[in-house]
Enzyme design. Structure first.
Site, PDB file in Angstrom:
ATOM      1  N   CYS A   1      -4.208  -2.080  -1.419  1.00  0.00           N
ATOM      2  CA  CYS A   1      -2.775  -1.769  -1.570  1.00  0.00           C
ATOM      3  C   CYS A   1      -2.444  -1.306  -2.990  1.00  0.00           C
ATOM      4  O   CYS A   1      -1.652  -0.381  -3.171  1.00  0.00           O
ATOM      5  CB  CYS A   1      -1.885  -2.936  -1.153  1.00  0.00           C
ATOM      6  SG  CYS A   1      -2.316  -4.508  -1.930  1.00  0.00           S
TER       7      CYS A   1
ATOM      8  N   HIS B   1       1.070  -8.359  -2.386  1.00  0.00           N
ATOM      9  CA  HIS B   1       1.033  -6.961  -1.950  1.00  0.00           C
ATOM     10  C   HIS B   1       1.604  -6.060  -3.039  1.00  0.00           C
ATOM     11  O   HIS B   1       2.449  -6.490  -3.823  1.00  0.00           O
ATOM     12  CB  HIS B   1       1.858  -6.827  -0.663  1.00  0.00           C
ATOM     13  CG  HIS B   1       1.691  -5.511   0.029  1.00  0.00           C
ATOM     14  ND1 HIS B   1       0.467  -5.032   0.399  1.00  0.00           N
ATOM     15  CD2 HIS B   1       2.599  -4.579   0.427  1.00  0.00           C
ATOM     16  CE1 HIS B   1       0.623  -3.854   0.986  1.00  0.00           C
ATOM     17  NE2 HIS B   1       1.904  -3.560   1.009  1.00  0.00           N
TER      18      HIS B   1
ATOM     19  N   ASP C   1       5.839   1.066   2.127  1.00  0.00           N
ATOM     20  CA  ASP C   1       4.720   0.127   2.288  1.00  0.00           C
ATOM     21  C   ASP C   1       3.435   0.885   2.621  1.00  0.00           C
ATOM     22  O   ASP C   1       3.357   1.579   3.634  1.00  0.00           O
ATOM     23  CB  ASP C   1       5.078  -0.866   3.399  1.00  0.00           C
ATOM     24  CG  ASP C   1       4.191  -2.107   3.374  1.00  0.00           C
ATOM     25  OD1 ASP C   1       2.989  -1.978   3.074  1.00  0.00           O
ATOM     26  OD2 ASP C   1       4.715  -3.195   3.664  1.00  0.00           O
TER      27      ASP C   1
END
EC number: 2.3.2.15
Lengths: 233, 233
Positions: A56, A162, A180
């Protein structure tokens, strides 16, 4: 017979608002009209899926580097110079990141190494007002982009730490658009800035520090030069 | 010392309008207000870069399958079921596509194989009015998406045959937004529909046929079932 694996997760709404829902579209339109989606156009043009479950941080950085048109200074595939996660092989071995992910500090190192200007803010040494100020700044221009490092728990989402870039801001509702990078899990979504800030205040167990955000922009020097020098090219 | 390789190409404007330019933003806002960007939200949420120089067809299809939430019925990475180009290993070997690209007919085959409903139109057996009708249809809803197969020459761009999905339509200017999957080369851009149609009318030398467009939507049956059955799962 149950099918193996998972097909996405249901986005917890509230607190989130799905980008493609009618409410999401309304927030988007109002934000465009208010001038706080100016960074969206370039950033979404390079929106990507993290290519590994623990990438991520790398995917968020790669998107932002491409959105800022920072030249990696070396070839990716064919004749093309371009960033994807595989090009971010500095500061921490990719194989290690694949297993454990990357810390906030190491991602800042990587952004520098790739030739960007980075300003990093730990939540414990910053404030929500600062955060809002920088989100506003990068939403009203396309000169910079914000990557947020947060704990998904604050948004009632499954998972833990994240990274994702912020694609815009709605002033009236005080909501940020999260692009995202775990696109196999959740679609882009608006969230209350206060909750995102809470998620940034969770302590990262592996480093003992709070998470935070970073502001990434083009350096004043020729883009890519730093990387080229470091790699001896 | 000259740096090896290429950092993007300059987008020929006109005929194109860069998505992130002030004129591009104006076209975008007018189109939203006119209801012809309804397919954009989901599609752009899965916008991706072709991972190989000849994977434009695969990347276009992968984006559209993810935008339609079609379940591949088998795992991608970690526990996640998700489409990327590597999951589209049907109809034509990936190694062959890497070298030569994919024909219009084979991409239609692949869309079926992946579990989508596909309607394919060769430019020589269709008309610009048909094309405009389907672009309108898929721009005013998020039930379907159009992938166009065209020759870049009609848009004064370097390169030859290319595939990309259409992200929206501007009625007044008769312009389509191309979400170009060769993101290392050109940013997303608006083009006159008439020129895109011209590019679709160029004959593909390898098949002797005109190019065209395809309309992709969710099947009525359970998504992913067809693929699951074919792969024996």
């Amino acid at each position: 017979m149950a099918m193996a694996g998972l097909y996405r997760r249901l986005l917890p709404c509230p607190p989130a608002v799905d980008f493609a829902s009618s409410q999401g579209k309304q927030l988007f339109l109002e934000s465009i009209q208010n001038g706080t989606m100016e960074g969206f156009y370039r950033l979404v043009s390079y929106f990507q899926t993290q290519s590994e479950p623990a990438f991520c941080g790398l995917a968020s950085l790669s998107m932002v580097l491409n959105a800022l048109a920072i030249d990696p200074g070396r070839k990716w595939k064919g004749p093309w110079r371009w960033f994807d996660e595989s090009m971010l092989d500095c500061c921490e071995p990719l194989e290690k990141i694949k297993v454990r992910g990357i810390s906030f500090g190491k991602l800042v190192c990587l952004a520098h190494c790739a030739g960007a200007k980075v300003e990093a803010f730990h939540a414990s040494h910053s404030s929500i007002d600062d955060f809002r100020k920088y989100v506003m700044k990068c939403s009203t221009s396309d000169d910079c982009h914000v990557i947020s490092s947060y704990h998904r728990g604050a948004l009632k989402q499954t998972g833990t730490g994240h990274f994702s870039p912020i694609g815009g801001y709605h002033v009236g509702k005080d909501m940020a658009l999260i692009l995202d990078v775990a696109r196999f899990k959740y679609p882009p979504h608006w969230v209350p800035l206060t909750l995102l800030w809470e998620g940034m205040n969770y302590v990262d167990e592996s480093t003992g520090q709070s998470r935070g955000f970073m502001l990434i922009s083009r350096p004043h020097r020729e883009p890519g030069m730093l990387y080229t020098l470091r790699s001896g090219g």
